[in-house]
Design a protein around this motif. Structure first.
Motif, PDB file in Angstrom:
ATOM      1  N   LEU A  62     -10.134  -3.572  -1.140  1.00 39.59           N
ATOM      2  CA  LEU A  62     -10.950  -3.861  -2.330  1.00 39.59           C
ATOM      3  C   LEU A  62      -9.834  -3.619  -3.745  1.00 39.59           C
ATOM      4  O   LEU A  62      -8.931  -3.228  -3.597  1.00 39.59           O
ATOM      5  N   ASP A  63     -10.240  -4.341  -4.561  1.00 35.82           N
ATOM      6  CA  ASP A  63      -9.637  -4.221  -6.294  1.00 35.82           C
ATOM      7  C   ASP A  63      -8.194  -4.618  -5.847  1.00 35.82           C
ATOM      8  O   ASP A  63      -7.128  -3.860  -6.472  1.00 35.82           O
ATOM      9  N   THR A  64      -7.478  -5.789  -5.275  1.00 37.69           N
ATOM     10  CA  THR A  64      -6.325  -5.998  -5.142  1.00 37.69           C
ATOM     11  C   THR A  64      -5.842  -6.522  -6.519  1.00 37.69           C
ATOM     12  O   THR A  64      -6.451  -7.430  -7.078  1.00 37.69           O
ATOM     13  N   GLU A  65      -4.793  -6.148  -6.902  1.00 33.84           N
ATOM     14  CA  GLU A  65      -3.953  -6.564  -8.074  1.00 33.84           C
ATOM     15  C   GLU A  65      -2.563  -7.025  -7.607  1.00 33.84           C
ATOM     16  O   GLU A  65      -1.982  -6.377  -6.785  1.00 33.84           O
ATOM     17  N   CYS A  66      -2.102  -7.969  -8.523  1.00 38.34           N
ATOM     18  CA  CYS A  66      -0.779  -8.449  -8.099  1.00 38.34           C
ATOM     19  C   CYS A  66      -0.069  -8.894  -9.502  1.00 38.34           C
ATOM     20  O   CYS A  66      -0.703  -9.543 -10.193  1.00 38.34           O
ATOM     21  N   THR A  67       1.263  -8.522  -9.533  1.00 37.60           N
ATOM     22  CA  THR A  67       2.066  -9.159 -10.442  1.00 37.60           C
ATOM     23  C   THR A  67       1.957 -10.639 -10.450  1.00 37.60           C
ATOM     24  O   THR A  67       2.140 -11.370  -9.278  1.00 37.60           O
ATOM     25  N   ALA A  68       1.769 -11.292 -11.793  1.00 38.20           N
ATOM     26  CA  ALA A  68       1.618 -12.862 -11.665  1.00 38.20           C
ATOM     27  C   ALA A  68       2.867 -13.490 -11.655  1.00 38.20           C
ATOM     28  O   ALA A  68       3.085 -14.446 -10.878  1.00 38.20           O
ATOM     29  N   VAL A  96       2.112  -5.374  -5.336  1.00 41.14           N
ATOM     30  CA  VAL A  96       0.911  -5.587  -4.933  1.00 41.14           C
ATOM     31  C   VAL A  96       0.022  -4.528  -4.588  1.00 41.14           C
ATOM     32  O   VAL A  96       0.596  -3.685  -3.588  1.00 41.14           O
ATOM     33  N   SER A  97      -1.063  -4.099  -5.208  1.00 40.36           N
ATOM     34  CA  SER A  97      -1.640  -3.041  -4.924  1.00 40.36           C
ATOM     35  C   SER A  97      -3.195  -3.132  -4.720  1.00 40.36           C
ATOM     36  O   SER A  97      -3.977  -4.198  -4.905  1.00 40.36           O
ATOM     37  N   CYS A  98      -3.778  -2.197  -4.058  1.00 33.21           N
ATOM     38  CA  CYS A  98      -5.282  -2.233  -3.604  1.00 33.21           C
ATOM     39  C   CYS A  98      -5.678  -1.028  -3.230  1.00 33.21           C
ATOM     40  O   CYS A  98      -5.158   0.033  -2.845  1.00 33.21           O
ATOM     41  N   ASN A  99      -7.284  -0.940  -3.146  1.00 34.47           N
ATOM     42  CA  ASN A  99      -7.964   0.345  -2.345  1.00 34.47           C
ATOM     43  C   ASN A  99      -8.120  -0.072  -0.822  1.00 34.47           C
ATOM     44  O   ASN A  99      -8.731  -1.073  -0.575  1.00 34.47           O
ATOM     45  N   LYS A 128       0.949   2.172   6.748  1.00 33.31           N
ATOM     46  CA  LYS A 128       0.005   2.651   7.580  1.00 33.31           C
ATOM     47  C   LYS A 128      -0.624   4.017   6.857  1.00 33.31           C
ATOM     48  O   LYS A 128       0.197   4.942   6.558  1.00 33.31           O
ATOM     49  N   ILE A 129      -1.833   3.884   6.802  1.00 29.95           N
ATOM     50  CA  ILE A 129      -2.660   4.726   6.003  1.00 29.95           C
ATOM     51  C   ILE A 129      -3.745   5.383   6.826  1.00 29.95           C
ATOM     52  O   ILE A 129      -4.511   4.829   7.748  1.00 29.95           O
ATOM     53  N   TYR A 130      -3.722   6.645   6.939  1.00 30.10           N
ATOM     54  CA  TYR A 130      -4.835   7.521   7.656  1.00 30.10           C
ATOM     55  C   TYR A 130      -6.043   7.765   6.776  1.00 30.10           C
ATOM     56  O   TYR A 130      -5.983   8.423   5.902  1.00 30.10           O
ATOM     57  N   LEU A 131      -7.357   7.390   7.393  1.00 32.37           N
ATOM     58  CA  LEU A 131      -8.465   7.590   6.608  1.00 32.37           C
ATOM     59  C   LEU A 131      -9.565   8.065   7.295  1.00 32.37           C
ATOM     60  O   LEU A 131      -9.881   7.539   8.366  1.00 32.37           O
ATOM     61  N   GLU A 132     -10.187   9.182   6.854  1.00 35.66           N
ATOM     62  CA  GLU A 132     -11.468   9.720   7.415  1.00 35.66           C
ATOM     63  C   GLU A 132     -12.742   8.647   6.991  1.00 35.66           C
ATOM     64  O   GLU A 132     -12.490   8.003   6.072  1.00 35.66           O
ATOM     65  N   PRO A 133     -13.788   8.898   7.764  1.00 32.14           N
ATOM     66  CA  PRO A 133     -14.851   7.871   7.351  1.00 32.14           C
ATOM     67  C   PRO A 133     -15.237   7.971   5.994  1.00 32.14           C
ATOM     68  O   PRO A 133     -15.470   9.262   5.195  1.00 32.14           O
ATOM     69  N   GLY A 134     -15.296   6.957   5.399  1.00 34.70           N
ATOM     70  CA  GLY A 134     -15.657   7.090   3.780  1.00 34.70           C
ATOM     71  C   GLY A 134     -14.678   7.176   2.940  1.00 34.70           C
ATOM     72  O   GLY A 134     -14.774   7.053   1.595  1.00 34.70           O
ATOM     73  N   GLU A 135     -13.517   7.438   3.497  1.00 35.90           N
ATOM     74  CA  GLU A 135     -12.358   7.871   2.667  1.00 35.90           C
ATOM     75  C   GLU A 135     -11.511   6.419   1.946  1.00 35.90           C
ATOM     76  O   GLU A 135     -11.490   5.515   2.815  1.00 35.90           O
ATOM     77  N   GLU A 136     -10.987   6.773   0.680  1.00 35.15           N
ATOM     78  CA  GLU A 136     -10.668   5.578   0.016  1.00 35.15           C
ATOM     79  C   GLU A 136      -9.206   5.904  -0.667  1.00 35.15           C
ATOM     80  O   GLU A 136      -9.096   6.906  -1.172  1.00 35.15           O
ATOM     81  N   LYS A 137      -8.227   5.000  -0.549  1.00 30.72           N
ATOM     82  CA  LYS A 137      -6.941   5.424  -0.980  1.00 30.72           C
ATOM     83  C   LYS A 137      -6.342   4.172  -1.520  1.00 30.72           C
ATOM     84  O   LYS A 137      -6.497   3.158  -1.113  1.00 30.72           O
ATOM     85  N   ARG A 138      -5.468   4.607  -2.609  1.00 34.35           N
ATOM     86  CA  ARG A 138      -4.888   3.225  -3.162  1.00 34.35           C
ATOM     87  C   ARG A 138      -3.454   3.074  -2.804  1.00 34.35           C
ATOM     88  O   ARG A 138      -2.670   4.210  -2.402  1.00 34.35           O
ATOM     89  N   VAL A 139      -3.208   1.810  -2.202  1.00 35.23           N
ATOM     90  CA  VAL A 139      -1.950   1.567  -1.804  1.00 35.23           C
ATOM     91  C   VAL A 139      -1.165   0.479  -2.530  1.00 35.23           C
ATOM     92  O   VAL A 139      -1.678  -0.232  -3.165  1.00 35.23           O
ATOM     93  N   GLU A 140       0.156   0.886  -2.841  1.00 31.44           N
ATOM     94  CA  GLU A 140       0.935  -0.303  -3.625  1.00 31.44           C
ATOM     95  C   GLU A 140       2.119  -0.598  -2.743  1.00 31.44           C
ATOM     96  O   GLU A 140       2.829   0.327  -2.189  1.00 31.44           O
ATOM     97  N   LEU A 141       2.342  -2.010  -2.762  1.00 34.14           N
ATOM     98  CA  LEU A 141       3.602  -2.464  -1.759  1.00 34.14           C
ATOM     99  C   LEU A 141       4.528  -3.117  -2.973  1.00 34.14           C
ATOM    100  O   LEU A 141       4.004  -4.093  -3.930  1.00 34.14           O
ATOM    101  N   SER A 142       5.921  -2.887  -2.972  1.00 29.37           N
ATOM    102  CA  SER A 142       6.566  -3.533  -4.025  1.00 29.37           C
ATOM    103  C   SER A 142       7.452  -4.830  -3.208  1.00 29.37           C
ATOM    104  O   SER A 142       7.791  -4.849  -2.013  1.00 29.37           O
ATOM    105  N   LEU A 143       7.928  -5.833  -4.006  1.00 30.61           N
ATOM    106  CA  LEU A 143       8.589  -6.861  -3.760  1.00 30.61           C
ATOM    107  C   LEU A 143       9.750  -6.903  -4.750  1.00 30.61           C
ATOM    108  O   LEU A 143       9.696  -7.389  -5.873  1.00 30.61           O
ATOM    109  N   SER A 144      11.085  -6.371  -4.218  1.00 33.33           N
ATOM    110  CA  SER A 144      12.071  -6.729  -5.125  1.00 33.33           C
ATOM    111  C   SER A 144      12.984  -7.670  -4.862  1.00 33.33           C
ATOM    112  O   SER A 144      12.601  -8.496  -4.002  1.00 33.33           O
ATOM    113  N   LEU A 145      14.230  -7.870  -5.221  1.00 34.19           N
ATOM    114  CA  LEU A 145      15.389  -8.597  -4.852  1.00 34.19           C
ATOM    115  C   LEU A 145      15.524  -8.847  -3.361  1.00 34.19           C
ATOM    116  O   LEU A 145      15.623  -9.752  -3.021  1.00 34.19           O
TER     117      LEU A 145
END
Length: 756
Positions: free
Chosen positions: A639-645, A660-663, A699-716
């Protein structure tokens, strides 16, 4: 005091002083690793004696540079618990060998010790991990680092300086027998795992020799050590990233590969071993030859060992392995085939490492009881990798298997521990490890468990199928364990470099070094066994245990569930059973594509966009299961994915990154891991880009109902290209982004790389 004995000086200063004192013969001795270390001793009960072969070698050179494989145990070495080094004999043998070497060196120069660790220590009681392809399926570099930290702790305790670890080969043709030694078909995934492996060894104070450099996984027709018929751009995009990552992580050793690239053997390729490896990648350790590879340079020299040696030394090889050629370096220098200055360069690197590792001050091991690492409760890393590496590819709802009264466990990989381990593995003690049958019995203690082998891996004997069918008909559900084996424990014969010789005896080995194949169908009569089991109409959970992708199209179609486990190591059977039972929520993702037919090979996902890969008139132009794919027992929402334009070329050059980040939310009822994968697809540019390129994952470990924000970077590093001038740089382009969870697209967007 001699300067080289002064520990207050730098390792380089001490090495330079010692180098000046050595004769030409002594210098050659420091770069030779000619001896098979498992031939250096003999055991008589609890007694250990150094062999005449070892003593003669040490006396010939006035010492010894590096001793390979003192602890190696397998059928090639002919070492087991009666003839090999276990318990206190291991440390006694090390100290005896070190003392003899120092006593026969004019300056008391100690030896370095190297040992095989492709996926764990190939020694008696060695700590073993899943093979690389299995580790790649876990998509968890931190876990790989933790696993190699345990391996490193064990070999450090045994005096090992260099762990010889497969980490650089990228799988491009699954017919290759050494497919199991690759982390997968993708350079980014391979690089992250190579980095993790080196860090794990370093965490324990052991240096890694990264092998094999370079492009051995490319092959011609899947044949081992064959030509890599590719250009420089393919080398840089696919095959260099893992070595670059290993070098940045601190690897102090590199092993050259057997193959040639565009007509030049890697062991004689100065551009590869010096311009690229040292000049571009900043590597400052030693380059080691592969086993007897320098003698194979005779294809260029007509069998002149001195010429082989001079050519390799000039190209940048510092240390030999088992070959005859480097023992002719004196002759090579005297004939003017190579300068003594180049020999000094290699010797200095070896000596400097010995000083860095403190061997002159602390050459011996404390004689104490070795730690027992084969305890999965105390050292759970191998088991945990196997758990996270099991890939669920199909599930019609039968899994997880909870209440069941009777289970038929059938197949050649159901109860064969050595089929779980892969190539380069030692004998196991009784009680170490768990087969699939062991795991099912443990996970279903109240069910009636029946077992039938049904068939072997490779034989054409169908006599066992009837019994398997009978048990299937009597049971509620069938666990059908098929696949391959790289086990050497069945009468294998070997070449002088330890590779299995194909066609010798009744060997149940369809994969491993020297065991290439023209077909990817399951060997032997396994398909006939599967058909007979399916014909019973019973629910079937198929488990494929193998070291390469196989063609299992019909089996996948008829199975109620399909799990793939790439040689999951000694505790892999327990991990597979836990996934079947639902004790573990599967999280593995394919590190390589699974083809529908052999004719699709190569079927890697990242072909160039100049053509439509796998496009044939008579078949779907997709793999049966794609790279990155895997199922879970939970659903994960992104959810709520955001990306550098947009980001400019100059911003990338200055070190800035697009984000690029998302929940990620676990919307299921079972805790588990979600694997986010970020791919790019360039829509324009100066060169033809690839259909898709993996450029980030988490790779993210989540309990049922748990939510985490993840960010991935794209450099040179992720967005740059090797342009037409063969310079790595950013260039204006439109980049399509794909965010996937375990191979299923959950978001896509665009990123503009602008000129300003």
């Amino acid at each position: 005091m001699d300067k080289f004995r002064d520990s207050s000086l730098s390792p380089k200063e001490r090495a330079e002083d010692l180098l000046k004192r050595l004769t030409l013969k002594e210098k050659v001795g420091q770069v030779n690793q000619r001896l098979y270390g498992f031939e250096a001793f003999k055991c008589n009960g609890d007694n250990v004696e150094l062999s005449k072969t070892f003593c003669d070698e040490v006396e010939k050179w006035g010492g010894l540079g590096t001793l390979y494989g003192l602890y190696r145990a397998d059928p090639w070495a002919d070492k087991d618990y009666d003839t090999g080094l276990s318990d206190d004999k291991a440390i006694r043998a090390y100290n005896m060998a070190q003392k003899y070497i120092m006593d026969h060196s004019r300056f008391g120069i100690p030896m370095l010790m190297s040992t095989e660790c492709p996926h764990g220590h190939q020694a008696l009681d060695g700590y073993l991990l899943p093979t690389n392809l299995g580790m790649g399926a876990a998509w968890n570099p931190k876990l790989i680092e933790d696993g190699f930290s345990v391996v490193g702790e064990q070999i450090k305790e045994m005096g090992v300086d260099f762990a010889l670890v497969s980490m650089l080969d990228v799988l491009r043709d699954p017919r290759w027998g050494r497919s199991e030694e690759c982390y997968g078909e993708d350079p980014y995934l391979s690089a992250r795992n190579a980095e993790a492996c080196v860090k794990g060894c370093l965490n324990a104070g052991v240096d890694a020799v990264s092998k094999h450099f370079c492009a051995q996984g490319e092959t011609t027709g899947g044949v081992n050590a064959s030509a890599a018929r590719i250009g420089e751009r393919e080398l840089r995009e696919i095959h260099f990233p893992a070595m670059e990552a290993a070098a940045k992580a601190g690897a102090k050793g590199v092993m050259a590969a057997y193959n040639e690239i565009d007509g030049v053997p890697c062991h004689a390729n100065k551009w590869l071993l010096q311009d690229v490896l040292r000049g571009e990648m900043g590597f400052d350790g030693i380059v080691m030859a592969d086993g007897v590879a320098l003698d194979r340079l005779s294809v260029l020299t007509g069998g002149d060992y001195a010429a082989n040696a001079g050519m390799a030394l000039d190209a940048g090889v510092d240390v030999s392995l088992w070959d005859e050629s480097f023992s002719h370096l004196e002759e090579a220098v005297e004939r003017g085939l190579v300068s003594e200055e180049l020999l000094d360069r290699a010797v200095l690197r070896v000596l400097e490492l010995k000083f860095e590792r403190g061997l002159f001050e602390h050459p011996y091991l404390e004689e104490k009881e070795l730690t027992d690492y084969n305890n999965p409760e105390k050292y759970p890393q191998s088991l945990e990798i196997a758990r996270q590496a099991a890939v669920l590819l199909k599930n019609n709802g039968i899994l997880p298997l909870t209440e069941v009264k009777s289970v038929a466990v059938i197949g050649p990989n159901a109860d064969a521990i050595y089929h779980m381990l892969g190539d380069y593995t030692p004998p196991l003690r009784d009680g170490v490890g768990a087969t699939v049958l062991d795991g099912i019995r443990k996970e279903f203690p109240n069910a009636e468990i029946k077992f039938a082998q049904g068939s072997t891996i490779c034989d054409e004997d169908t006599s066992g199928i009837a019994q398997a069918v009978k048990l299937a008909e009597e049971s509620d559900v069938v666990i059908l364990a098929l696949g391959g084996s790289s086990s050497r424990f069945g009468g294998a014969e070997f070449d002088n470099n330890g590779a299995a010789i194909i066609g010798k005896g009744k060997l149940q080995m369809d994969c491993g070094e020297g065991v290439d194949t023209s077909t990817l169908r399951l060997p032997g009569v396994q398909n006939e066994l599967a058909e007979a089991v399916f014909a019973t109409g019973k629910p079937v959970v198929t488990v494929i245990v193998s070291g390469r992708p196989h063609v299992v199209t019909e089996i996948a179609e008829k199975s109620d569930a399909l799990i793939w486990s790439f040689y999951p190591g000694p505790w892999g059977g327990q991990a597979i059973a836990e996934v079947i039972r639902g004790t573990v929520n599967p999280s593995g993702c394919l590190p390589t594509s699974i083809p529908r037919e052999e004719g699709q090979v190569p079927c890697y996902y990242n072909a160039r966009a100049s053509y439509d890969p796998m496009k044939y008139r008579n078949i779907d132009n997709t793999p049966l299961y794609p790279f990155g794919f895997g199922l879970h027992y939970s659903d994960f929402a992104v959810l709520d994915t955001e990306c550098t334009a947009s980001i400019s070329v100059n911003e990338l050059r200055a070190g800035e990154s697009a984000k690029v980040s998302c929940n990620v939310v676990n919307i299921g009822k079972i805790s588990g891991h979600a694997t986010l994968q970020l791919y790019i697809q360039a829509k324009n540019g100066s060169i033809v880009r690839r259909v898709k390129e993996l450029k980030g994952f988490d790779k993210i470990y989540l309990e049922p109902g748990e939510e985490k924000r993840v960010e991935l970077s794209l450099s040179l590093n992720e967005l740059g290209v090797w342009n037409r001038q063969m310079k790595f740089d950013a260039e204006p382009s439109l980049i399509h982004l794909y965010l996937e969870e375990s191979g299923r697209t959950v978001w896509d967007g665009e990123l503009k790389i602008t000129a300003e």
